[in-house]
Motif scaffolding. Structure first.
Motif, PDB file in Angstrom:
ATOM      1  N   SER A 249     -28.054   7.707  -3.520  1.00  0.00           N
ATOM      2  CA  SER A 249     -29.076   7.961  -2.502  1.00  0.00           C
ATOM      3  C   SER A 249     -30.288   7.046  -2.655  1.00  0.00           C
ATOM      4  O   SER A 249     -31.117   6.967  -1.754  1.00  0.00           O
ATOM      5  CB  SER A 249     -29.532   9.416  -2.584  1.00  0.00           C
ATOM      6  N   GLU A 250     -30.382   6.338  -3.788  1.00  0.00           N
ATOM      7  CA  GLU A 250     -31.547   5.490  -4.032  1.00  0.00           C
ATOM      8  C   GLU A 250     -31.158   4.041  -4.304  1.00  0.00           C
ATOM      9  O   GLU A 250     -32.001   3.233  -4.698  1.00  0.00           O
ATOM     10  CB  GLU A 250     -32.327   6.035  -5.245  1.00  0.00           C
ATOM     11  N   SER A 251     -29.896   3.697  -4.082  1.00  0.00           N
ATOM     12  CA  SER A 251     -29.402   2.408  -4.565  1.00  0.00           C
ATOM     13  C   SER A 251     -29.854   1.232  -3.715  1.00  0.00           C
ATOM     14  O   SER A 251     -29.935   0.105  -4.206  1.00  0.00           O
ATOM     15  CB  SER A 251     -27.875   2.430  -4.621  1.00  0.00           C
ATOM     16  N   ASN A 252     -30.119   1.461  -2.413  1.00  0.00           N
ATOM     17  CA  ASN A 252     -30.557   0.388  -1.523  1.00  0.00           C
ATOM     18  C   ASN A 252     -29.651  -0.832  -1.601  1.00  0.00           C
ATOM     19  O   ASN A 252     -30.113  -1.972  -1.651  1.00  0.00           O
ATOM     20  CB  ASN A 252     -32.006  -0.002  -1.830  1.00  0.00           C
ATOM     21  N   GLY A 253     -28.358  -0.581  -1.604  1.00  0.00           N
ATOM     22  CA  GLY A 253     -27.388  -1.663  -1.598  1.00  0.00           C
ATOM     23  C   GLY A 253     -27.008  -2.189  -2.969  1.00  0.00           C
ATOM     24  O   GLY A 253     -26.161  -3.071  -3.077  1.00  0.00           O
ATOM     25  N   ASP A 261     -24.236  -4.518   1.799  1.00  0.00           N
ATOM     26  CA  ASP A 261     -24.684  -5.155   3.043  1.00  0.00           C
ATOM     27  C   ASP A 261     -23.523  -5.697   3.877  1.00  0.00           C
ATOM     28  O   ASP A 261     -23.599  -5.730   5.109  1.00  0.00           O
ATOM     29  CB  ASP A 261     -25.651  -6.300   2.727  1.00  0.00           C
ATOM     30  N   GLY A 262     -22.453  -6.104   3.216  1.00  0.00           N
ATOM     31  CA  GLY A 262     -21.330  -6.702   3.938  1.00  0.00           C
ATOM     32  C   GLY A 262     -20.644  -5.773   4.918  1.00  0.00           C
ATOM     33  O   GLY A 262     -19.898  -6.225   5.801  1.00  0.00           O
ATOM     34  N   VAL A 263     -20.888  -4.459   4.814  1.00  0.00           N
ATOM     35  CA  VAL A 263     -20.224  -3.523   5.709  1.00  0.00           C
ATOM     36  C   VAL A 263     -20.656  -3.744   7.161  1.00  0.00           C
ATOM     37  O   VAL A 263     -19.893  -3.450   8.096  1.00  0.00           O
ATOM     38  CB  VAL A 263     -20.505  -2.062   5.262  1.00  0.00           C
ATOM     39  N   HIS A 264     -21.831  -4.282   7.354  1.00  0.00           N
ATOM     40  CA  HIS A 264     -22.333  -4.417   8.726  1.00  0.00           C
ATOM     41  C   HIS A 264     -21.631  -5.532   9.500  1.00  0.00           C
ATOM     42  O   HIS A 264     -21.605  -5.518  10.728  1.00  0.00           O
ATOM     43  CB  HIS A 264     -23.848  -4.618   8.696  1.00  0.00           C
TER      44      HIS A 264
END
Length: 563
Positions: A249-253, A261-264
């Motif tokens: 919940s706090e990893s920010n990627g 980020d690559g999921v987008h």
């Protein structure tokens, strides 16, 4: 827990003007999802047409008139695909077919037609992070030798003998790796029967585009994307130990398994396909990520909308609710989407029960992770308080800008079923935790339609999860025609909302301590009293209230709409 049937919690009949009772959609057809009320159906527990104890598509078709009577805009259909049910249908054997126990593709087409004829859209679940271990790809991978191209569609790695490649845990407990007979290990973030796909593989990407078109061509209006934040993984070796991983919940990627980020890039490809249709198909991400990173999933060139679970996870407190609402409306404005609001679904303890539980510092009771203890004991539930707060909560939610997601049975004020016998439990969380967590079956018990009968009207052959004796008092039949019932409250609220809901903004008003008071465009007001003492209502006409008023005062745990 043996809840009593819900009593009459409504005030004297409200007198909303006919101007508010309209079936007109508040948005254009292309933007229907922005302010929609979406009703989630867990198909195995909604209605059983053939009497085998399991809900099915013909059963849902038979209940379309009921769905229309609620006044919903869309149905979200949880997985109905062929599955061994290792995880309630989220272990998919074939993404472009219907489980024979639930019906056929022809039945699906009839359901689409029946819903559309009733003016109801259809959103279906899509499960892209993993297949089942019975999917033809994984069967081929199991039979193939090591280093075979057939294994490249999944995530296979060598371990150290009988030790897995890393010490990572699965969501359901135990190792996130399972070993084949030839010694190689595959990754499964959930159950071992749910091997994770390798989204670097072009065939995986292409096949899901085909699946999106397959269902869109059959008339599906949108997709709910399961575990949308897990598809892309950073599997650079050596693998870090779980003790060094950041909190999801706090990893920010920064977490190698979540919210990369690559999921987008994947969802930009999906959006291109979804925009091939007129109107474009909608999509909503289930992404457990920090609020600041949720916006990318909900972007116009991505899925378009993302679930906001913040109210679901919030205690029944004025300050928390206001902060959640302010934060999420600001995020929606920034990315041009609309927020989503939800209190219950197939994964958590029903909120009519959560709101009746004592405050839990650990948060486990509230978010549904471990409601019942392994020895079968349970916290004391104040059923009346929980229902009163649940009714107040839904009126508050329906007054907010954005879309609202309802879970089957909440319109009946249905409580969690906590007394399921161990022999009847089905959730893998129970088995993999060795009973430490009771799991999610308590919110998946088939809903009651009639006051009595073998399965309270669910079907002629009983139900796959045991229904308690007290279910009949919560049934549709018991509440039909009662103006004070929770069912009547939902129907009236949805009808009135259609006539009032407009725009994406609200203006806060000073309601005093413990009071959440805001005004919507057109002068529509919503006031919720989170405190114990009654508060004065403004001089305005009360359109609807979640419980009895005390003259011109709003009691605690009550919401009123005014105009």
């Amino acid at each position: 827990m043996s809840p009593q049937p819900p009593g009459n919690l409504n005030p004297a009949p409200a007198d909303p003007s006919e101007a508010f009772l309209t079936s007109t959609q508040p948005t254009t057809d292309r933007d229907w999802w922005r302010q929609a009320v979406v009703y989630q159906i867990y198909p195995r527990s909604f209605a059983d047409a053939n009497g085998d104890g399991v809900g099915d598509l013909p059963g849902i078709i038979s209940r379309v008139p009921y769905l229309a009577s609620l006044g919903i805009d869309a149905v979200w259909l949880s997985p109905f695909y062929p599955s061994a049910l290792a995880d309630g249908g989220y272990d998919v054997d074939d993404y472009r077919n219907v489980d024979p126990r639930l019906g056929t593709l022809d039945d699906f087409d009839q359901l689409v037609a029946a819903l559309h004829e009733a003016g109801i859209k259809l959103i279906v679940d899509i499960v892209p992070n993993h297949t089942s271990n019975r999917h033809e790809w994984f069967v081929e991978a199991q039979d193939a030798p090591k280093d075979s191209p057939a294994r490249d569609r999944y995530i296979f790695r060598e371990g150290d003998g009988d030790e897995p490649p890393s010490d990572w845990d699965s969501v359901f407990g135990g190792s996130a790796w399972a070993q084949l007979e030839d010694g190689q290990w595959y990754l499964h973030l959930f159950a071992a029967e749910q091997p994770d796909l390798n989204w670097e593989h072009p065939e995986v990407r292409a096949d899901f585009l085909t699946t999106l078109r397959f269902w869109s061509d059959r008339g599906v209006d949108g997709f709910r994307v399961d575990v949308a934040h897990a598809l892309v993984k950073n599997l650079s070796e050596p693998f870090p130990s779980k003790t060094t991983l950041p909190r999801q919940s706090e990893s920010n990627g920064a977490h190698p398994l979540w919210d990369q980020d690559g999921v987008h890039e994947i969802y930009r490809e999906w959006r291109t396909v979804l925009n091939e249709y007129d109107p474009p198909r909608s999509a909503v991400a289930e992404a457990f990520v920090p609020a600041a990173r949720r916006a990318r999933y909900a972007s116009a060139d991505g899925l378009g909308q993302a679930f906001n679970f913040d109210l679901l996870q919030a205690d029944w407190e004025y300050e928390k609710f206001r902060q959640v609402i302010e934060d999420n409306l600001a995020l929606a404005e920034q990315n041009g989407s609309s927020s989503t609001w939800v209190f219950s679904n197939h994964d958590v303890v029903r909120h009519a029960t959560r709101y009746g539980l004592p405050k839990d510092p650990s948060g486990l009771w509230q978010d549904g992770k471990a409601w019942l203890l392994s020895n079968g004991t349970e916290p004391t539930v104040d059923v009346e308080l929980g229902l009163r707060r649940a009714r107040a909560a839904v009126l508050l939610m329906l007054a907010l800008p954005g879309s609202a997601y309802l879970y089957q049975g909440e319109e009946l004020g249905l409580q969690e079923v906590g007394e399921l016998p161990a022999a009847n439990l089905q959730d893998p969380a129970y088995f993999r935790s060795k009973g430490a967590e009771k799991g999610r079956d308590g919110c998946r018990v088939p809903i009651p339609w009639t006051v009595d009968g073998l399965s309270f009207g669910f079907g002629s052959g009983g139900s796959h999860l045991v229904q308690p004796k007290w279910f009949g008092g919560y049934s549709v039949e018991a509440q039909e025609g009662d103006p004070g019932s929770t069912l009547s409250l939902y129907r009236k609220a949805l009808a009135v909302r259609r006539g009032l809901q407009t725009g994406n903004s609200l203006t806060w008003a000073d309601g005093g301590d413990f009071v959440l008071h805001f005004t919507r465009p057109g002068g529509w007001q919503s006031i919720t009293n989170f405190g114990a003492a009654p508060v004065e209502l403004p001089e305005a006409a009360v359109v609807l209230a979640s419980g009895p008023l005390e003259g011109d005062k709003l009691p605690g745990d009550t919401t009123a709409w005014l105009i």
